[in-house]
Design an enzyme around this catalytic site. Structure first.
Site, mmCIF file in Angstrom:
data_model
loop_
_atom_site.group_PDB
_atom_site.id
_atom_site.type_symbol
_atom_site.label_atom_id
_atom_site.label_comp_id
_atom_site.label_asym_id
_atom_site.label_seq_id
_atom_site.Cartn_x
_atom_site.Cartn_y
_atom_site.Cartn_z
ATOM 1 N N LYS A 206 -7.558 -86.558 49.521
ATOM 2 C CA LYS A 206 -6.280 -87.195 49.856
ATOM 3 C C LYS A 206 -5.119 -86.277 49.484
ATOM 4 O O LYS A 206 -4.239 -86.016 50.280
ATOM 5 C CB LYS A 206 -6.179 -88.530 49.121
ATOM 6 N N GLU A 212 -11.921 -79.965 41.542
ATOM 7 C CA GLU A 212 -13.348 -79.903 41.883
ATOM 8 C C GLU A 212 -13.535 -79.621 43.371
ATOM 9 O O GLU A 212 -14.324 -78.755 43.775
ATOM 10 C CB GLU A 212 -14.050 -81.234 41.565
ATOM 11 N N GLY A 267 -7.454 -93.964 47.284
ATOM 12 C CA GLY A 267 -8.664 -93.137 47.364
ATOM 13 C C GLY A 267 -9.940 -93.966 47.414
ATOM 14 O O GLY A 267 -10.799 -93.777 48.279
ATOM 15 N N ARG A 268 -10.058 -94.928 46.498
ATOM 16 C CA ARG A 268 -11.310 -95.707 46.434
ATOM 17 C C ARG A 268 -11.385 -96.772 47.529
ATOM 18 O O ARG A 268 -12.358 -97.515 47.601
ATOM 19 C CB ARG A 268 -11.478 -96.307 45.042
ATOM 20 N N GLU A 353 -12.069 -98.550 38.209
ATOM 21 C CA GLU A 353 -10.844 -97.768 38.344
ATOM 22 C C GLU A 353 -9.689 -98.691 38.745
ATOM 23 O O GLU A 353 -8.536 -98.432 38.423
ATOM 24 C CB GLU A 353 -11.049 -96.673 39.404
ATOM 25 N N HIS A 384 -38.276 -103.012 35.647
ATOM 26 C CA HIS A 384 -39.179 -102.279 34.760
ATOM 27 C C HIS A 384 -38.396 -101.401 33.795
ATOM 28 O O HIS A 384 -38.933 -100.463 33.211
ATOM 29 C CB HIS A 384 -40.142 -101.430 35.596
ATOM 30 N N LYS A 512 -7.361 -85.072 35.214
ATOM 31 C CA LYS A 512 -7.067 -83.892 36.034
ATOM 32 C C LYS A 512 -6.159 -82.942 35.260
ATOM 33 O O LYS A 512 -6.319 -81.726 35.289
ATOM 34 C CB LYS A 512 -6.395 -84.313 37.349
HETATM 35 C C1 G6Q Z 1 -9.464 -93.067 43.767
HETATM 36 C C2 G6Q Z 1 -9.000 -92.099 42.790
HETATM 37 C C3 G6Q Z 1 -9.843 -90.872 42.669
HETATM 38 C C4 G6Q Z 1 -9.698 -89.899 43.813
HETATM 39 C C5 G6Q Z 1 -10.331 -88.586 43.434
HETATM 40 C C6 G6Q Z 1 -10.213 -87.561 44.521
HETATM 41 O O1 G6Q Z 1 -8.903 -94.086 44.017
HETATM 42 O O2 G6Q Z 1 -7.677 -91.791 43.009
HETATM 43 O O3 G6Q Z 1 -11.203 -91.194 42.530
HETATM 44 O O4 G6Q Z 1 -10.269 -90.408 44.971
HETATM 45 O O5 G6Q Z 1 -9.738 -88.116 42.266
HETATM 46 O O6 G6Q Z 1 -8.881 -87.363 44.877
HETATM 47 P P1 G6Q Z 1 -8.515 -86.603 46.202
HETATM 48 O O7 G6Q Z 1 -9.038 -87.362 47.357
HETATM 49 O O8 G6Q Z 1 -7.008 -86.499 46.206
HETATM 50 O O9 G6Q Z 1 -9.167 -85.254 46.114
#
Ligand code: G6Q
Length: 546
Positions: A206, A212, A267-268, A353, A384, A512
Site C-alpha cells: 500500500k 521487508e 491494509g488488512r 491488529e 491431537h 517499522k
Molecule cells: C495492515 C497493516 C499492515 C500492513 C503491512 C504492509 O492493516 O497496516 O499489516 O498491511 O505493514 O504494509 P504495506 O502494504 O504498506 O507494505
C-alpha cells in the site's frame, strides 16, 4: 461520547453475570428443546449456530441493549456512507465499496468511488485474461507459469489465505507463491523452484515503503537480471500494486504496470482491492468476482438486518460477553477444512491488529478489556495437540468451529469422519462429563475400588465451554467471501462497542521505525544512542559473530 462501563446497559450485564454464575449449558438445553432454532441464524449457504454459549434470551437482550446505547446502528451507517471514521488517520473505511456489486454510488466527501473501483476491476480482468491465456509473454516469449506475490501483513495474509482456501477452483495454468518474510530464506527457497523466464512478480505494498517488501522486491529483481534479462524486460515480469505512484516509479516499475487502490482501504481489509490480484490471477477474474459477491451478500445483511438477527452483530456481542463479562482472554478459530489452514493466521491480523487498542476514540484510556487473543489451527489436527487444554484446562477458550457440509475432495468416508469430529467436539465442550458419568464409564471398563477412585477425578470434564459453529454448504469463492466479510464486520462491531478505532495500527508503525534505527548499528555504520543495555548487548554479541 460515553464511558462504556458507566452505561446502564453495562451495569445490567455485570449484575446479570453475577446472578447466573452457576448456569450450565446442559441445563439450558434440557429446559428448552427448541434452543437450536432459537439461537441459530441463516443466510443462503450458511448456518450460524450459537446455541452452545452460556447465554439466555435475557443475556442477548441485554447485549443488544448495550449495542444500541453505544450507537451501533449509527456507526454502521457511518461506515457505509463513507464518513472518515478512521479518525487518527483521518480516512474513510470503505472496503465495502470494493465489493459493492450493486454498483450503487458510494461516496467519500461527495465523490462517488464506484467509477474508480470499476476501472481497476476492468484493468485487473484484462491483465488476468492476458496472463492466464498466455497472451502476456515473458521476455523470451514463453508464457507465464508462476506468479510471486511479494508483500507482507495485509498485503500478504488475505491473498495467500484466499489462494490456499480456494485451491480447488484454480486451474493448472498458473501457480501462486507468496513471499513475505524479510528472512532471505523465504525468497531464496521460493525462487529455487522458479524460472525467471516464466515468473511474474507482483510487488504488493500500500505504502511502497515497507522495508521487508522492498528488500524482497529488490532481491527478486537482481535474481531476474542476473539470469540474463535486461532492464527493459522488467516491465513484463514486475507489476506493482500500491497507492503510492511516486515510490513505484522510483523502484523502476512503469506506472503502466501499476494497479492502484485508495487510502480508504486498510491494509488488512485490502484483499478485495487490486491487492487481490494474485487471487484473480490464480483463480481467474470470474472467481475473484464471486468472492466479492459473497462479501457483498454479507455486507447487505450487515447493513440492513435489524441487530437481533444480524449474524456479525450477534457474533460480536457474544465476543463482548466472553471478553468483558465472562473474562475469557482468548478465542480459538478451528476450521475443519484443510484448505482453510491459513485462516486463523489471517484472522489473527484482522482481529488483533484492529482491536488490539487501549485508547478510546476520544483519547481516553479504556477501563475494560478490548480485543481477544486470537489463535487456531485446522481440525482434526488441533484435537491431537491443544484440545486437551480446551477440554480440561483451567482457562476457558471460546471456540469458533468452521466446516462445510460438502467436501472439495469427496473421498471415501473422510468427510463424514471430519464432520463427526467437529460436531463431537463442540458437543463434548458443551456437555462435559459429570463425576457420575465418569464413574459409570470406569465401572463399564471393569474398574472398581481404589483403581476406580484414583481415576474418577481425571475423567471429569466440566463442560460448559462455549462455541459457535459456522456451517457452509461448500467452501466456494462466494462462501469464502461471506466468511471473511462476516469476521470483518464482527471486528467492526466490537470496535464500535469498545469505542476504539479498529482501523489504525500505530503498533505496526512503531515496529517499522524501530528496526530502521537498529539496522545501521548492526551493519556497523553507527554506534547509535540506545539507552538500554540489553539491546546494546545483543547487538554487540551479533556483531562479534558476523
Ligand atoms: C495492515 C497493516 C499492515 C500492513 C503491512 C504492509 O492493516 O497496516 O499489516 O498491511 O505493514 O504494509 P504495506 O502494504 O504498506 O507494505
Amino acid at each position: 461520547m460515553y464511558s462504556l462501563t458507566q452505561l446502564p446497559g453495562w451495569e445490567k450485564l455485570v449484575a446479570h453475570r453475577q446472578q447466573n454464575q452457576s448456569l450450565h449449558m446442559r441445563q439450558l438445553f434440557q429446559e428448552d428443546s427448541q434452543r437450536f432454532s432459537g439461537y441459530s441464524l441463516r443466510l443462503p449457504g450458511l448456518l450460524f449456530d450459537y446455541s452452545k454459549n452460556i447465554v439466555t434470551r435475557e443475556t442477548m437482550d441485554l447485549l443488544l441493549h448495550l449495542a444500541r446505547q453505544c450507537g451501533l446502528d449509527e456507526k454502521i451507517s457511518s461506515m457505509f456512507s463513507g464518513k472518515r471514521i478512521n479518525v487518527t488517520e483521518k480516512r474513510a473505511v470503505y472496503h465495502v465499496a470494493l465489493r459493492n456489486r450493486s454498483n450503487r454510488p458510494m461516496c467519500v466527501d461527495g465523490v462517488d468511488q464506484m467509477p474508480a473501483v470499476n476501472l481497476v476491476l476492468g484493468q485487473m480482468r484484462r491483465f488476468c485474461d492476458r496472463v492466464r491465456s498466455g497472451d502476456w509473454k515473458g521476455y523470451t516469449g514463453r508464457r507465464i507459469t508462476d506468479v510471486v506475490n511479494i508483500g507482507i501483513g495485509g498485503s500478504d495474509l488475505g491473498p495467500s489465505m484466499a489462494c490456499e482456501a480456494l485451491r480447488p477452483f484454480a486451474d493448472t495454468c498458473l501457480r501462486a507463491h507468496f513471499v513475505s518474510n524479510v528472512d532471505a530464506t523465504h525468497l531464496v527457497e521460493t525462487l529455487k523452484k522458479l524460472d525467471p523466464e516464466t515468473t511474474l512478480f507482483l510487488v504488493a505494498s500500500k505504502t511502497f515503503t515497507t522495508q521487508e517488501t522492498l528488500t524482497n522486491a529488490h532481491s527478486a529483481r537482481r535474481w531476474f537480471l542476473e539470469a540474463g534479462a535486461s532492464e527493459s524486460d522488467i516491465a513484463r515480469h514486475f507489476v506493482a500494486i500500491s497507492t503510492n505512484e511516486q515510490a513505484v516509479k522510483a523502484f523502476g516499475i512503469d506506472p503502466e504496470n501499476m494497479f492502484v487502490f485508495w487510502d480508504w482501504v486498510g491494509g488488512r481489509y485490502s484483499l478485495w482491492s487490486s491487492i487481490g490480484l494474485s487471487i484473480a490471477l490464480y483463480l481467474g477474474m470470474d472467481r475473484f468476482e464471486e468472492l466479492l459477491e459473497g462479501a457483498h451478500v454479507m455486507d447487505e445483511h450487515f447493513r440492513t438486518e435489524p441487530l437481533a438477527g444480524n449474524i456479525p452483530v450477534i457474533m460480536a456481542l457474544l465476543g463482548i460477553w466472553h471478553t468483558n463479562f465472562m473474562e475469557y482472554a482468548s478465542q480459538v478459530i478451528l476450521p475443519y477444512d484443510q484448505y482453510l489452514h491459513r485462516f486463523p493466521a489471517y484472522l489473527q491480523q484482522a482481529d488483533m491488529e484492529s482491536n488490539g487498542k487501549s485508547v478510546t476514540m476520544d483519547g481516553n484510556r479504556v477501563d475494560y478489556h478490548t480485543g481477544a487473543l486470537v489463535w487456531g489451527e485446522p481440525g482434526t489436527n488441533g484435537q491431537h495437540a491443544f484440545f486437551q487444554l480446551l477440554h480440561q484446562g483451567t482457562r476457558i477458550v471460546p471456540a469458533d468451529f468452521i466446516a462445510s457440509a460438502r467436501s472439495q475432495n469427496p473421498l471415501g468416508d473422510h468427510h463424514p469422519i471430519l464432520l463427526s469430529n467437529v460436531l463431537a467436539q463442540s458437543r463434548a465442550l458443551m456437555m462435559g462429563c459429570t463425576r457420575q458419568e465418569a464413574r459409570l464409564a470406569l465401572e463399564g471398563q471393569g474398574l472398581e475400588g481404589e483403581a476406580l477412585e484414583s481415576m474418577v477425578e481425571h475423567k471429569v470434564f466440566e463442560g460448559n465451554r462455549p462455541s459457535n459453529t459456522l456451517l457452509f454448504e461448500e467452501m466456494t469463492p462466494r462462501n469464502l467471501g461471506m466468511l471473511i466479510a462476516l469476521y470483518e464486520h464482527k471486528i467492526f462491531v466490537q470496535g464500535a462497542i469498545w469505542n476504539i478505532n479498529p482501523f489504525d495500527q500505530w503498533g505496526v508503525e512503531l515496529g517499522k521505525k524501530l528496526a530502521s534505527e537498529i539496522l545501521p548499528q548492526l551493519k556497523g555504520q553507527s554506534k547509535g544512542a540506545l539507552s538500554d543495555s540489553s539491546t546494546r548487548g545483543l547487538i554487540d554479541w551479533c556483531m562479534e559473530r558476523r
